[in-house]
Each structure stands twice: as structure tokens, then as C-alpha cells.
Design a protein around this motif. Structure first.
Motif, PDB file in Angstrom:
ATOM      1  N   THR A 138      14.581  81.221  25.584  1.00 50.63           N
ATOM      2  CA  THR A 138      13.704  82.323  26.565  1.00 50.63           C
ATOM      3  C   THR A 138      12.596  82.881  26.131  1.00 50.63           C
ATOM      4  O   THR A 138      12.439  82.922  24.685  1.00 50.63           O
ATOM      5  N   PHE A 139      11.414  83.454  26.589  1.00 54.13           N
ATOM      6  CA  PHE A 139      10.259  84.193  26.106  1.00 54.13           C
ATOM      7  C   PHE A 139      10.828  85.434  25.152  1.00 54.13           C
ATOM      8  O   PHE A 139      10.269  85.558  24.476  1.00 54.13           O
ATOM      9  N   GLY A 140      12.029  85.818  25.712  1.00 52.32           N
ATOM     10  CA  GLY A 140      12.481  87.150  25.082  1.00 52.32           C
ATOM     11  C   GLY A 140      12.904  86.705  23.632  1.00 52.32           C
ATOM     12  O   GLY A 140      12.517  87.478  22.706  1.00 52.32           O
ATOM     13  N   ARG A 141      13.714  85.543  23.682  1.00 52.55           N
ATOM     14  CA  ARG A 141      14.252  85.380  22.405  1.00 52.55           C
ATOM     15  C   ARG A 141      13.132  84.900  21.615  1.00 52.55           C
ATOM     16  O   ARG A 141      13.261  85.141  20.349  1.00 52.55           O
ATOM     17  N   THR A 142      12.073  84.049  21.968  1.00 55.73           N
ATOM     18  CA  THR A 142      11.267  83.728  21.085  1.00 55.73           C
ATOM     19  C   THR A 142      10.236  84.823  20.519  1.00 55.73           C
ATOM     20  O   THR A 142       9.945  84.989  19.477  1.00 55.73           O
TER      21      THR A 142
END
Length: 270
Positions: free
Chosen positions: A56-60
Motif C-alpha cells: 500500500t501507499f502507507g507501507r511504501t
């Protein structure tokens, strides 16, 4: 009155999207909205249940911060961008003069054009084993890859831009006794600026690709080795974070080139 409205076509709505993007604030808002929509779609498409899946964008973002906080990403970018900087300098210092001479000297045009066409037609990555055999696993080999990716577009666009300069301008300068050097400096180059800058933009995008290809195929201590290390440990999120960083670097470089083009445009118009 009604007939005039029908004849002139329907008027655009007062708050249409076209009217919105005509202002600087409107364009900024549209771009922010598009970016937020992209981030939202990325977040929904990602899957954090298993580390090997598309993050996800958050993990990236967390992975990006991890690379930045310990300095790993900055060091890798510094090493890799040395290759890009050297390649772009060679590309411009060689490509622009060759393009000008190709346009103005027919013999040189016949000599250079077949090789430029060859570089455009063939995937440069196919030449990397040859470059490695000649230059080894060196900095010069990586710079050569970057140059080969971009220099054909500098030469081609420069030559086309010089050829398309209005002959009336050069004839007028000649009639006033201007030398060839003066005509080139004060007439040809200012008129050819838009075409030359278009070639530089294309070449810069290709040089970025060449930079990544060189780092991944020729042993280096920059982004390539970092990506290889992270892939070997199946860390997908940091690899994606690096890829996004390279994209953002490309956008920044294109913005700088556009700014330079606007500055040179004033010289061209004068």
C-alpha cells in the motif's frame, strides 16, 4: 441575439473545468486532486497482509522513510547521479555541436546519420555486453550507457531545429555582412532553441532510463546495488519506494529543463 448565440456555439459553463485550469490556482488544485486520487487508488490496490505482495501507499511511505532516516537512499542517489551528471554533460557537449554541424555540413550529415539511426533503432541494452567487454565494470562503462541512451535525440532534434531556421533570416544577416560565426550565434541558435530544448527533454528522460539500466546491469555502488540487495531479501516496499524516488527525480529534472527553456525563450524571441 439568440441566433448569434447559436451561431457562435454554446457558451461554456461559468465554472467549467476548462475555465478552472486557465488559472494558476485552478491548475494546482486539479493536479493536487489527481495526485490524491492516485494515492487513494494505490492505497486500495495494495495489500499488506504478506510482505511479498504489492504494498500500500502507507507501507511504501514507511519504507521510504526508513531508507532516508539511515542515509542509505541519499548515499545511493549521490553515487548514481554522478553517472547521470557525467553522462548528461557528455551528451550535451558532444550532441549539440554534432547536431549543428550535421545540419550545416552535408558530408558530415551523410557520415553521422546512419549511426544515429542505428542507435535509435536498436535497443541500447543489447549493446551493454559489448560495452562491458571494452570498458569493463567501470564508471566509464556506466556513463557510456547513459550517453548512448540519450545522445541520438539531442543530435536529431538539434539538426532538425537548425535546418528549420527561416532562410530569410540568414540571408538578411548575410546581406548585412555578418560572418558565419555571427549568423550561427545571433540568428541560427536563438531560432533553434525550442527544437534543441525539446531534444534535451527527450534525451534527459532516456538518460534516466539509461542510468537505471546501467546500475542494474553493470556493477555499481548506487541505486542498482541497493535494489539488488533489497530484491534478494524480498523487500518489495523499499524497492517500490526507490522506484518512486527515481520518478520524482525525473519530474524535478524536467521542471528544471522547462525553467531553463523559458529563460532561453526570451533570448530566442529577442
Amino acid at each position: 441575439m439568440a441566433a448569434d448565440k447559436v451561431k457562435g456555439g454554446a457558451e461554456r459553463p461559468r465554472w467549467s473545468l476548462d475555465r478552472l485550469v486557465e488559472t494558476g490556482l485552478g491548475r494546482t488544485l486539479v493536479r493536487i486532486a489527481a495526485l490524491l486520487a492516485l494515492i487513494g487508488a494505490w492505497q486500495l490496490a495494495g495489500n499488506d497482509t504478506i510482505g511479498l505482495l504489492f504494498p500500500t501507499f502507507g507501507r511504501t511511505l514507511v519504507a521510504f522513510w526508513g531508507l532516508v532516516s539511515d542515509g542509505t537512499l541519499q548515499v545511493a542517489l549521490l553515487v548514481t547521479n554522478q553517472t547521470l551528471l557525467a553522462g548528461v554533460i557528455v551528451m550535451l557537449v558532444v550532441g549539440i555541436p554534432v547536431g549543428i554541424m550535421t545540419a550545416r555540413v552535408s558530408v558530415l550529415d551523410r557520415i553521422v546519420t546512419p549511426y544515429i539511426t542505428f542507435l535509435v533503432a536498436i535497443p541500447v541494452i543489447a549493446l551493454i555486453p559489448v560495452i562491458q567487454a571494452i570498458l569493463g565494470l567501470t564508471f566509464a562503462a556506466r556513463v557510456t550507457v547513459v550517453v548512448l541512451f540519450g545522445i541520438p535525440y539531442v543530435i536529431i532534434n538539434t539538426a532538425v531545429a537548425v535546418r528549420r531556421v527561416d532562410p530569410v533570416l540568414t540571408e538578411m544577416a548575410t546581406s548585412f555582412g555578418a560572418s558565419r560565426l555571427v549568423i550561427l550565434r545571433d540568428v541560427v541558435l536563438p531560432a533553434a532553441v525550442p527544437g534543441i530544448m525539446a531534444g534535451i527533454r527527450i534525451a534527459l528522460g532516456q538518460a534516466l532510463i539509461g542510468m537505471v539500466v546501467a546500475e542494474l546491469t553493470i556493477v555499481g555502488a548506487g541505486i542498482g546495488s541497493l535494489i539488488a540487495d533489497l530484491q534478494g531479501r524480498f523487500r518489495v516496499a523499499p524497492v517500490l519506494a526507490i522506484a518512486v524516488t527515481i520518478v520524482l527525480e525525473g519530474v524535478l529534472l524536467m521542471t528544471i529543463v522547462e525553467w531553463i527553456e523559458r529563460r532561453l525563450g526570451r533570448w530566442s524571441q529577442s
